[in-house]
Structure formats: C-alpha cells, structure tokens
Write an enzyme that holds these catalytic residues in place. Sequence first.
Site, mmCIF file in Angstrom:
data_model
loop_
_atom_site.group_PDB
_atom_site.id
_atom_site.type_symbol
_atom_site.label_atom_id
_atom_site.label_comp_id
_atom_site.label_asym_id
_atom_site.label_seq_id
_atom_site.Cartn_x
_atom_site.Cartn_y
_atom_site.Cartn_z
ATOM 1 N N LYS A 74 2.205 -3.094 6.229
ATOM 2 C CA LYS A 74 2.370 -2.697 4.859
ATOM 3 C C LYS A 74 3.750 -2.525 4.477
ATOM 4 C CE LYS A 74 -1.650 -4.051 3.124
ATOM 5 N NZ LYS A 74 -1.708 -5.203 2.186
ATOM 6 N N SER B 298 1.082 -1.137 -0.062
ATOM 7 C CA SER B 298 -0.137 -0.026 0.175
ATOM 8 C C SER B 298 1.062 1.334 -0.102
ATOM 9 C CB SER B 298 -0.784 0.026 1.183
ATOM 10 O OG SER B 298 -1.519 1.324 1.171
ATOM 11 N N TYR C 271 -1.679 -1.308 10.582
ATOM 12 C CA TYR C 271 -1.824 -1.507 9.133
ATOM 13 C C TYR C 271 -0.748 -0.820 8.490
ATOM 14 C CZ TYR C 271 -3.698 -1.275 4.308
ATOM 15 O OH TYR C 271 -3.911 -1.246 2.993
#
Length: 341
Positions: free
Chosen positions: A249, A230, A245
């Site tokens: 990533k 991402s 998160y």
Amino acid sequence: MSTAMSSRFLSRALPRHVPRPALPAAASHRCLVGLQIRFNSSSSAPSTSSEPQTTVNAIPTPVAPTPLPQKAPRNLQAFSMANKVCLVTGAARGLGNEFCKAFVESGCTDLAIVDLKEEEAQAAAEELVKQSCLDSNMDPSDYRIIGIGCDVSSEISVQQAFRRAMDTYGRIDSVVASAGIVENYSAFDYPFDRIKRLYDINVHGAFFTAREAARHMIPMGGGSVVLVASMSANIVNIPQPQTPYNAAKAAVKHMAASLAVEWAKKGVRVNCLSPGYMLTKLTRTILAHDTELKKTWESLTPMGRMGEPEDLDGAIVFLASDASRFMTGSEIRVDGGYCII
C-alpha cells in the site's frame, strides 16, 4: 316673531314627509334582479322574456391559485458525476461496490463494474440498477451499468476489460483501482507464493489499471484516476502482522504521486484514497469471531469507532469528479484520526 308664529311658519314652509307604500313581494324581487343584472359586468343585457327571471349570482366563483414552482436549492455542480463514464475494479463487493453506489447516487448512469468473476460483476451491476430505480423516476433503461470479468494481476486481462468498456461507452472519464487483498502472516511464516500474489493484485494490478486508464483518457483530453491505498501506507498496524500488505500500500501511494507528475500536463490526474479500518461485510464476519480485535482497533482510533463504507462516499466522489480538478498526486486519508497519533 313669536315662538308659536315661527313654528307655524316653518311647518307651512317645509313639505311634510309622506312614507312610500311598500312594494309587493314580486315587484321587490324584480327590482333586485334588475339591480344585480345592471351592476354585474359579466352579465348580458336583461332578458325581455315574460318568463320568470332567475337570480344572477354577483359573487365570482373562487379560482384555485396557481401553485408556485417548488424551490430547489443550488448544488455545486462540480461534484456531479452525471455524464461521466466510470470504471471501478474490485467492485462486485466491498469498498469497490460502495464506490459504484456513490457514483450512481451522484448522477452517474454509465458505469463498468470490474471484478475477477464476470458473473459476480454482472450480478452486482444488475442489483445496482435495481436499487437505483427504487423510489426514483429512473427506469432500468436509463442506466448503462455493465459487469466485466478481469484478473487485474494480468496486463492482458486489464487491457481487454478497458477495450470492452471503450466499445460500450466510447470514452472513460473516471477510474478507481480498488481491487486488493490482505492477509496476516508473520514475516517468518509468510509463504512466498502468497507474497507474490498479494503484490500482483495490489501493486501490479493498480499499475496496469492506471496505465490503461491514462492510455484511453489522454486522447480524450484527460480524466481522473484514483488508486485505493490504505492508512497502512503511513503507519504500521497492530496487533496483526501484515508487512507485505503495508509495503504494497505504501507502493501504491507513491505510485499515485509518481504517475501524477508524469501525466499532469496530459490532463490525467492521479490521486490516492487511503481508508482506515472499515466495517465491510467481510470485516464484520471476521470480527464477529474476534471481538477483542475490534475493541483494540476502536481504542486505537481517536474517533473511537471503525468506519462505515458510506464514510468514504464523499471522498471518492470528490477525487473522481471535477471538484478536485486542480488536485493531483495527493492522498486523502479517511481513518477516524488513526494516523495522527
């Protein structure tokens, strides 16, 4: 010699022209037929029958020209996914499903759709075959697209999924680790069990998928592995809090680079695709109840909009195909310019 004498002399010396009598209509017709037969090379000798002769058409029948073959512009074949066996995790919906569509549109006919629930993966496979046959001369029998249930957070489950794919196709050429989740909790409020679940899927799942892919690719001469990270691997998203998160990533991005070095001489390429804010079906549903958040994300993106899932098609096909055969350990960001400011 006088003028009168010369006139009489010339009038006696030159024969007078006597007009020939006109031929009757029937005789004129016979002469015309004879001339047409004589000068028409495709005709046979004139008939000696006493029957009335029919007029021979000396003008050849027009023949339709042979149509020229339809022109086909050249395509760079390195981008083709024809004759490649692909496997995509998290592919029953969302970006993973979009990657599957892109592969099929690029010529792939052998594809394993992997997701947590097998019935959903199989339904996605059937729908993809159905859509691929629309406005096409392809039949469902031309595709071998299967759905496989798999919990990517379990190493055993991932191994079983790859074993089923190998039993079906005999080899695997391109793998995309797309399974992942995102949740928004502040750091103080994030429950530990939710953090562990996120890492198990986003990080451990990517690692298990890449490792099993390489194990099957190396004996076959190599292949391509794409880990989906991402833009959050490079920046800190605002205004929503999502520290685990973002860190997960970032781990996936560095994992791709590390595995690329480890397997480079074994023929397995590992690259990373990092999307920005994408308008998936789930994201659209969320933003329908929070229009201000959508405006914020768009205002922070230099291109002034969020991405459509189709905006990733070219990048994923490039990374998974032979077009990127000298590329490994790299990241492609498709984020509308978000990370450059």
